[in-house]
Design an enzyme around this catalytic site. Structure first.
Site, PDB file in Angstrom:
ATOM      1  N   VAL A  13      36.744  31.966  33.850  1.00  0.00           N
ATOM      2  CA  VAL A  13      35.365  32.093  33.381  1.00  0.00           C
ATOM      3  C   VAL A  13      34.484  32.084  34.593  1.00  0.00           C
ATOM      4  CG1 VAL A  13      35.204  31.293  31.094  1.00  0.00           C
ATOM      5  CG2 VAL A  13      34.821  29.554  32.914  1.00  0.00           C
ATOM      6  N   GLY A  14      35.350  32.041  35.794  1.00  0.00           N
ATOM      7  CA  GLY A  14      34.499  32.180  37.212  1.00  0.00           C
ATOM      8  C   GLY A  14      33.933  30.847  37.863  1.00  0.00           C
ATOM      9  N   GLY A  15      34.835  29.568  37.444  1.00  0.00           N
ATOM     10  CA  GLY A  15      34.529  28.553  37.932  1.00  0.00           C
ATOM     11  C   GLY A  15      34.651  28.288  39.459  1.00  0.00           C
ATOM     12  N   ASP A  34      42.236  38.089  36.485  1.00  0.00           N
ATOM     13  CA  ASP A  34      42.616  37.290  35.236  1.00  0.00           C
ATOM     14  C   ASP A  34      43.295  38.173  33.990  1.00  0.00           C
ATOM     15  OD1 ASP A  34      42.931  35.392  32.875  1.00  0.00           O
ATOM     16  OD2 ASP A  34      42.184  34.088  34.562  1.00  0.00           O
ATOM     17  N   ILE A  57      48.941  39.227  37.592  1.00  0.00           N
ATOM     18  CA  ILE A  57      49.348  38.951  39.072  1.00  0.00           C
ATOM     19  C   ILE A  57      50.618  39.639  39.546  1.00  0.00           C
ATOM     20  CG2 ILE A  57      49.616  37.334  41.068  1.00  0.00           C
ATOM     21  CD1 ILE A  57      47.043  35.659  39.392  1.00  0.00           C
ATOM     22  N   GLU A  58      52.020  39.501  38.564  1.00  0.00           N
ATOM     23  CA  GLU A  58      52.968  40.037  39.012  1.00  0.00           C
ATOM     24  C   GLU A  58      52.928  41.583  39.148  1.00  0.00           C
ATOM     25  OE1 GLU A  58      54.111  37.317  35.516  1.00  0.00           O
ATOM     26  OE2 GLU A  58      52.200  37.947  36.456  1.00  0.00           O
ATOM     27  N   SER A  76      43.723  28.841  40.626  1.00  0.00           N
ATOM     28  CA  SER A  76      43.990  27.848  39.733  1.00  0.00           C
ATOM     29  C   SER A  76      45.340  28.452  38.865  1.00  0.00           C
ATOM     30  CB  SER A  76      42.870  27.572  39.146  1.00  0.00           C
ATOM     31  OG  SER A  76      42.903  26.508  38.135  1.00  0.00           O
ATOM     32  N   CYS A  79      48.586  25.662  34.492  1.00  0.00           N
ATOM     33  CA  CYS A  79      48.760  24.424  34.653  1.00  0.00           C
ATOM     34  C   CYS A  79      50.018  23.737  33.618  1.00  0.00           C
ATOM     35  CB  CYS A  79      47.673  23.429  34.266  1.00  0.00           C
ATOM     36  SG  CYS A  79      46.937  23.584  32.835  1.00  0.00           S
ATOM     37  N   SER A 376      39.135  25.222  32.486  1.00  0.00           N
ATOM     38  CA  SER A 376      38.201  25.424  33.523  1.00  0.00           C
ATOM     39  C   SER A 376      38.493  24.347  34.548  1.00  0.00           C
ATOM     40  CB  SER A 376      36.901  25.782  33.325  1.00  0.00           C
ATOM     41  OG  SER A 376      36.238  26.371  34.410  1.00  0.00           O
TER      42      SER A 376
END
Length: 391
Positions: A13-15, A34, A57-58, A76, A79, A376
């Protein structure tokens, strides 16, 4: 001076973008990437003029990365492969593939970025993926420092311990660099005092495997600091929470609450109150603490975040101690007196350091908002690290 060209990976969301703005360094996000379509809707709503690439991204080639010609990477990565609750698949988890692609591309770029900032969960620092990251950036000539930081160190009443790495392309070490150590506080560059290190200190909160629908007959017997007092909290846990609430360097929750909330839609339903009463982390507006909000907040109760007691002049302890030997209906009636509600998405965004103008498109549901915010980061913590890195 030309603004830094910044690449924002796993932009959510742009953190990171908000943190970059807050840091006030001369910079411009040249691309945000994203794959999450809902997160991208929110990103576009808040940053309509930033190039947003809705792709994996790949799927981005070395040539495409080179064309972006960036000076800084903010990222980021997922996780889940490293979380305490997850399977900790690390490199074998397919969700790590995109990050491994970045590590493969980085040394082959025509122009290396000068700055890198990465955020992830506690646990990343002991992963094989982290070891590969360190090996890659060292081979590229970066100096780096790792941190485990929580917003409470900036006076924000929310615990969200996260791993951070900052790296700078230069031959001389960073002024606060502590090789092989994970710092537990922001560097005091002008200070001669030694930093606090993570070392082997594992502040692991023991996981409680507790069955819901526990009877209120007070039959659990323990002694000393492990004694269960009321709710499922030991004397030690209550002492820790009281200490947090008496830390005057941390603001009160009331500074982050919405004034004109329609509270009713956020009240905990009676069924949840009864089933999870003993597991709730209850805070009042005057508290100086709250536990980490996760993506399951609002849908699940246990371990997803604190709930707010909106009834004034009512002692939680008195209510809980009065539940013994009552019927379920009577227990519900008692628990409803506390007027417990979820924090609103806006309030969680406030605690995460998002600016007042941050918002969601109307079509994004409350459940989706909780999910996005749970994934986020804390904007203020990242902004401070960006400043430290840039200096």
């Amino acid at each position: 001076m030309e603004p830094l060209r910044v690449l924002e990976l796993y932009s959510g969301v742009g953190g990171m973008h908000h943190a970059l703005r807050e840091s006030c360094i001369p910079a411009q996000v040249v691309a945000a990437i994203d794959v999450n379509t809902v997160a991208n809707e929110v990103y576009k709503y808040n940053f309509p003029h930033t190039q947003l690439l809705a792709k994996t991204i790949e799927g981005i080639t070395l040539e495409e990365f080179d064309r972006l010609s960036f000076d800084m990477i903010l990222m980021s990565p997922p996780c889940q492969p490293f979380t305490r609750i997850g399977r900790q698949g690390d490199m074998t988890d397919s969700r790590t593939n995109s990050f491994l692609h970045i590590l493969d591309i980085l040394p082959r770029l025509q122009k290396l970025p000068k700055y890198i900032l990465l955020e992830n969960v506690k646990g990343f620092e002991v992963s094989s993926t982290r070891d590969l990251l360190i090996q890659t950036i060292e081979n590229c000539g970066f100096q780096y420092q790792e941190f485990l930081l929580s917003p409470t160190s900036l006076g924000i009443p929310n615990s969200r311990l996260r791993y951070f790495l900052i790296a700078k392309l230069q031959s001389e070490p960073l002024p606060f660099q502590a090789p092989g150590q994970v710092l537990m506080e922001f560097p005091k560059i002008e200070s001669v005092h030694p930093q606090k290190y993570a070392m082997d200190v594992e502040n692991k909160i023991q996981e409680k495997n507790v069955e819901p629908n526990i009877s209120f007959d007070g039959s659990i017997q323990c002694s000393g600091k492990d004694a269960i007092l009321f709710k499922l909290e030991t004397a030690e846990e209550i002492h820790r929470k009281n200490q947090q609430d008496s830390d005057l360097s941390v603001k009160m929750l009331k500074d982050f609450l919405e004034d004109d909330t329609d509270v009713n839609q956020y009240l905990l339903p009676p069924k949840s109150l009864l089933r999870y009463a003993l597991l709730l982390d209850i805070v009042q507006p005057t508290c100086r603490r709250s536990v980490c909000f996760t993506k399951g907040y609002g849908s699940y109760i246990e371990g997803t975040g604190s709930v707010l007691q909106t009834a004034e002049d009512v002692q939680v302890e008195n209510i809980y101690k009065s539940l013994t030997n009552l019927s379920q209906e009577e227990q519900i009636t008692k628990l409803l007196i506390l007027k417990l509600r979820y924090f609103t998405p806006k309030e969680i965004a406030n605690l995460l350091g998002f600016p007042p103008e941050f918002g969601f498109p109307e079509k994004i549901t409350v459940k989706q908002r909780y999910r996005l915010l749970g994934n986020s980061l804390n904007v203020h913590v990242v902004a401070k690290l960006i400043k430290i890195l840039y200096e």
